[in-house]
Design an enzyme around this catalytic site. Structure first.
Site, PDB file in Angstrom:
ATOM      1  N   HIS A  29       0.941  -1.311  -0.019  1.00  0.00           N
ATOM      2  CA  HIS A  29      -0.035  -0.086  -0.055  1.00  0.00           C
ATOM      3  C   HIS A  29       0.782   1.208   0.179  1.00  0.00           C
ATOM      4  O   HIS A  29       1.823   1.281   0.561  1.00  0.00           O
ATOM      5  CB  HIS A  29      -0.967  -0.010   1.264  1.00  0.00           C
ATOM      6  CG  HIS A  29      -1.888   1.016   1.088  1.00  0.00           C
ATOM      7  ND1 HIS A  29      -1.724   2.293   1.549  1.00  0.00           N
ATOM      8  CD2 HIS A  29      -3.366   0.879   0.630  1.00  0.00           C
ATOM      9  CE1 HIS A  29      -3.048   3.024   1.388  1.00  0.00           C
ATOM     10  NE2 HIS A  29      -3.769   2.305   0.824  1.00  0.00           N
ATOM     11  N   ASP A  71      -7.519  -4.477  -1.255  1.00  0.00           N
ATOM     12  CA  ASP A  71      -8.238  -4.911  -2.752  1.00  0.00           C
ATOM     13  C   ASP A  71      -8.132  -6.337  -2.744  1.00  0.00           C
ATOM     14  O   ASP A  71      -9.007  -7.008  -3.475  1.00  0.00           O
ATOM     15  CB  ASP A  71      -7.312  -4.104  -3.647  1.00  0.00           C
ATOM     16  CG  ASP A  71      -7.228  -2.632  -3.421  1.00  0.00           C
ATOM     17  OD1 ASP A  71      -8.506  -1.938  -3.413  1.00  0.00           O
ATOM     18  OD2 ASP A  71      -6.345  -1.988  -3.427  1.00  0.00           O
TER      19      ASP A  71
END
Length: 438
Positions: free
Chosen positions: A315, A372
């Site tokens: 991330h 995700d």
């Protein structure tokens, strides 16, 4: 030119030395002891601007909405831990918290729910818009277009400085976005549109809009309702990300709320932002179609000569485990366990997860599975088509966008967004007449 910076915890002043001249810059300290150097007057006083590609170290605003600590893996909405909100609140209550800055009383929440229910339908003329889109149009393209068009149908609530009009627009958007989104799906598969059913909860209503048909009754699966509610909550806000910054930038021009949210939807669509969950499932399918050889693709991801990239890992901000991923992973395991599904993509996902948590390459680089990775797996288990994944992200992120848009307009410090640049093009040169150009 020489430069140096220093910061004193006592005086809260940073000093910048440029070409022998010293300039004092105020230090801003947040409630969680985050520190920023205020460069508002830097160009005026020193003749310099700062350069920060991607705004990795640049704060665009102060905000009281969401606190994020990437190193510690902390996420809070209005001071409340995301773990507590996910356990005790539903999405509508979370939306109220983000937008209005406090947890609602029972009466306030009931009034909020009832107002949203009264606005779930879209204008009948808007239904004809869908006939103008190709059947294979991406739902995000439809979503942004129809949301932008709301400003033409609801011209009574476009003034960003009228509190009553803003309130109406907020409730209309929260109510209508699931309807607009579901209609894009129905259009793609050639099924008739369903009208909302206002005795259902927010998530129940959306699932019915998506999957019900006129020929039979539809009862939303409670497990799907709970999973969807959780996914919307963990996506509801995430500080100054690409789409939120876009909403604020567009809104800073005094564009109406519908136009600002439409722009945010477009920003979210990108595969490096909200589209990452769709890209993640496509990657899992690619691996599954290639014999489920997980190790082959892990090795490719490690190979600097390979262009292959493992989606759903790491991330931009989090340097430890994404707290949202922790929450969703539990929900993912629970849902898949109850459904007893046989799907090669789920097997691939589990193997990749094992690799990421054990392989030194991933552990050293802190490339943990992110939000995700797990959200795409849950959406697939619920029967949602891949192209709708980012749309679900948009529905979840809507209250965060709205909260930031409102906060921006309520701040006396807000100015129209206008970043500077360092020009690197050609110097002044003469214009050559057409007949002399070669």
């Amino acid at each position: 030119m020489s430069s140096a910076t220093g910061c004193s915890n006592q005086t809260q002043i940073a000093k910048l030395t440029v070409e022998g001249k010293e300039f004092e810059l105020p230090v801003v300290v947040g409630t969680e002891n985050e520190r920023a150097i205020d460069i508002t007057q830097l160009r005026k006083n020193a003749g310099y601007i700062t350069l920060d590609d991607g705004y990795m170290n640049t704060g665009s605003t102060t905000s009281a909405i969401t606190y994020l600590d990437g190193e510690e893996g902390t996420l809070r909405y209005r001071g409340y831990a995301i773990e507590d909100i996910a356990e005790h609140c539903d999405f509508v209550e979370t939306s109220y918290l983000l937008i209005y800055g406090k947890l609602p009383t029972a009466n306030e929440l009931n009034d909020f729910r009832e107002s949203i229910r009264r606005h779930t339908m879209i204008h009948e003329d808007m239904r004809s818009f869908y006939n103008g889109f190709p059947r294979d149009a991406h739902p995000m393209a439809i979503l942004s277009s129809v949301v932008g068009a709301l400003s033409t149908f609801y011209q009574d609530s476009l003034d960003p400085h009228d509190a009553r009009q803003v309130q109406i627009s907020i409730h209309r958007l929260l109510a209508k976005l699931p309807t607009i989104a579901a209609y894009s799906y129905k259009k793609s598969i050639g099924q008739p549109f369903n009208y909302p059913k206002n005795d259902l909860s927010y998530c129940e209503n959306f699932l019915r809009l998506m999957f019900a048909v006129p020929t039979e009754e539809y009862d939303p699966d409670p497990d799907f309702v709970n999973a969807l509610n959780l996914l919307l909550i963990v996506h509801a806000d995430h500080e100054q990300n690409c789409s939120t910054s876009t909403v604020r930038m567009v809104g800073s021009s005094n564009a109406n709320l519908f136009a600002s949210i439409s722009a945010g939807i477009c920003a979210l669509w990108g595969p490096l932002h909200g589209g990452a969950n769709e890209a993640c499932v496509n990657m899992l399918k690619q691996i599954a179609d290639d014999g489920c050889n997980v190790q082959k693709y892990v090795d490719m991801a490690k190979d600097k000569k390979s262009n292959f990239r493992l989606m759903g890992f790491g991330h931009r901000v989090y340097k430890s485990y994404d707290p949202r991923a922790t929450i969703i992973k539990k929900a993912c395991d629970k849902l898949l366990g109850r459904l007893h599904l046989t799907d090669p993509l789920f097997d691939v996902a589990k193997k990749l997860e094992e690799v990421a948590l054990k392989d030194p390459y991933f552990v050293e680089r802190k490339l943990y599975p992110n939000v995700d990775f797990y959200s795409g797996v849950i959406y697939r288990a619920m029967g949602l088509p891949v192209q709708m994944f980012t749309v679900l992200f948009a529905i979840g992120r809507l209250p965060g966008w709205i909260a930031h848009w409102v906060e921006m307009h309520q701040s006396a410090a807000t100015k129209i967004g206008r970043p500077r640049q360092v020009y690197t093009g050609a110097n002044l040169r003469p214009l050559i007449p057409m007949k002399d150009r070669t």
